[in-house]
Design a protein around this motif. Sequence first.
Motif, PDB file in Angstrom:
ATOM      1  N   UNK A 171       0.914  -1.132  -0.055  1.00 22.61           N
ATOM      2  CA  UNK A 171      -0.109   0.135   0.121  1.00 22.61           C
ATOM      3  C   UNK A 171       0.834   1.343   0.013  1.00 22.61           C
ATOM      4  N   UNK A 172       0.382   2.133  -0.872  1.00 22.95           N
ATOM      5  CA  UNK A 172       1.155   3.597  -0.730  1.00 22.95           C
ATOM      6  C   UNK A 172       0.018   4.577  -0.543  1.00 22.95           C
ATOM      7  N   UNK A 173       0.484   5.459   0.519  1.00 23.74           N
ATOM      8  CA  UNK A 173      -0.258   6.589   0.727  1.00 23.74           C
ATOM      9  C   UNK A 173       0.389   7.807   0.259  1.00 23.74           C
ATOM     10  N   UNK A 174      -0.360   8.963   0.302  1.00 27.86           N
ATOM     11  CA  UNK A 174       0.378  10.256  -0.246  1.00 27.86           C
ATOM     12  C   UNK A 174       1.579  10.481   0.323  1.00 27.86           C
ATOM     13  N   UNK A 175       1.881  10.313   1.783  1.00 27.62           N
ATOM     14  CA  UNK A 175       3.100  10.621   2.463  1.00 27.62           C
ATOM     15  C   UNK A 175       4.023   9.614   2.312  1.00 27.62           C
ATOM     16  N   UNK A 176       3.846   8.521   2.041  1.00 29.10           N
ATOM     17  CA  UNK A 176       4.958   7.452   2.019  1.00 29.10           C
ATOM     18  C   UNK A 176       6.069   7.785   1.319  1.00 29.10           C
TER      19      UNK A 176
ATOM     20  N   UNK B 161       2.467  -2.935 -10.652  1.00 28.01           N
ATOM     21  CA  UNK B 161       1.333  -2.556 -11.204  1.00 28.01           C
ATOM     22  C   UNK B 161       0.197  -2.279 -10.378  1.00 28.01           C
ATOM     23  N   UNK B 162      -0.686  -1.312 -10.452  1.00 26.78           N
ATOM     24  CA  UNK B 162      -1.741  -1.045  -9.667  1.00 26.78           C
ATOM     25  C   UNK B 162      -2.745  -1.950 -10.228  1.00 26.78           C
ATOM     26  N   UNK B 163      -3.546  -2.856  -9.631  1.00 21.49           N
ATOM     27  CA  UNK B 163      -4.288  -3.822 -10.256  1.00 21.49           C
ATOM     28  C   UNK B 163      -5.818  -3.393 -10.342  1.00 21.49           C
ATOM     29  N   UNK B 164      -6.082  -2.321  -9.789  1.00 22.51           N
ATOM     30  CA  UNK B 164      -7.413  -1.420  -9.998  1.00 22.51           C
ATOM     31  C   UNK B 164      -7.289  -0.442 -10.784  1.00 22.51           C
ATOM     32  N   UNK B 165      -8.401  -0.153 -11.727  1.00 18.13           N
ATOM     33  CA  UNK B 165      -8.333   1.060 -12.911  1.00 18.13           C
ATOM     34  C   UNK B 165      -8.570   2.316 -11.929  1.00 18.13           C
TER      35      UNK B 165
ATOM     36  N   UNK C 120      -3.793  10.329 -11.295  1.00 17.18           N
ATOM     37  CA  UNK C 120      -2.525  10.197 -11.773  1.00 17.18           C
ATOM     38  C   UNK C 120      -1.748   8.998 -10.900  1.00 17.18           C
ATOM     39  N   UNK C 121      -0.825   8.511 -11.525  1.00 15.89           N
ATOM     40  CA  UNK C 121      -0.211   7.414 -11.011  1.00 15.89           C
ATOM     41  C   UNK C 121       0.848   7.808  -9.940  1.00 15.89           C
ATOM     42  N   UNK C 122       1.486   7.038  -9.246  1.00 12.61           N
ATOM     43  CA  UNK C 122       2.494   7.262  -8.414  1.00 12.61           C
ATOM     44  C   UNK C 122       3.811   7.300  -8.847  1.00 12.61           C
ATOM     45  N   UNK C 123       4.678   7.843  -8.385  1.00 11.15           N
ATOM     46  CA  UNK C 123       6.161   7.978  -8.976  1.00 11.15           C
ATOM     47  C   UNK C 123       7.178   7.301  -8.047  1.00 11.15           C
ATOM     48  N   UNK C 124       7.818   6.086  -8.574  1.00 12.66           N
ATOM     49  CA  UNK C 124       8.953   5.363  -7.652  1.00 12.66           C
ATOM     50  C   UNK C 124      10.254   5.513  -8.194  1.00 12.66           C
ATOM     51  N   UNK C 125      11.280   5.545  -7.591  1.00 14.70           N
ATOM     52  CA  UNK C 125      12.494   5.558  -7.930  1.00 14.70           C
ATOM     53  C   UNK C 125      13.354   4.438  -7.003  1.00 14.70           C
ATOM     54  N   UNK C 126      14.245   3.912  -7.837  1.00 16.82           N
ATOM     55  CA  UNK C 126      15.178   2.765  -7.036  1.00 16.82           C
ATOM     56  C   UNK C 126      16.238   3.442  -6.163  1.00 16.82           C
ATOM     57  N   UNK C 127      16.542   4.544  -6.498  1.00 17.14           N
ATOM     58  CA  UNK C 127      17.510   5.412  -5.815  1.00 17.14           C
ATOM     59  C   UNK C 127      17.230   6.785  -5.911  1.00 17.14           C
TER      60      UNK C 127
END
Length: 126
Positions: free
Chosen positions: A81-86, A109-113, A117-124
């Motif tokens: 789960x990802x919340x806005x402040x994560x 993937x987000x399994x729910x349509x 806007x989607x979230x942005x993730x980085x590996x570093x």
Amino acid sequence: FALVQFPIAENKAVIDSLKNEPTSLLCLHHVQNTEADRVVTYSVCAVTPPDLQGGIESLTGADVTYTMPADCTTGDVSNFDVSPNTEQICVDVTGMVDKNQEFVTFMIDNMNESDQPGDRFYTRFD
């Protein structure tokens, strides 16, 4: 969906699994979005990487089509789960790592349509 790929020899989380330690973690940095007011559940699994000349960075959504869980190599899927402040997410991917591979490729993937806007993730961070 998003794809992330790691060379096994250079990824500490994967190396930990190869040393028979209990878990391997895929850790991602999340770009906080204080304007959003929702919790989104994402899923992650290992997939067979496409045969590429330019590396995974050269892919676009038109290049590959994966579906979860059908294309997950081990059949294992982990949810988080990802919340806005994560700020950081670490997911147990121990059962998804094959020590005989040179690279491990994960699909997120987000399994729910959603019309959000989607979230942005980085590996570093760098």
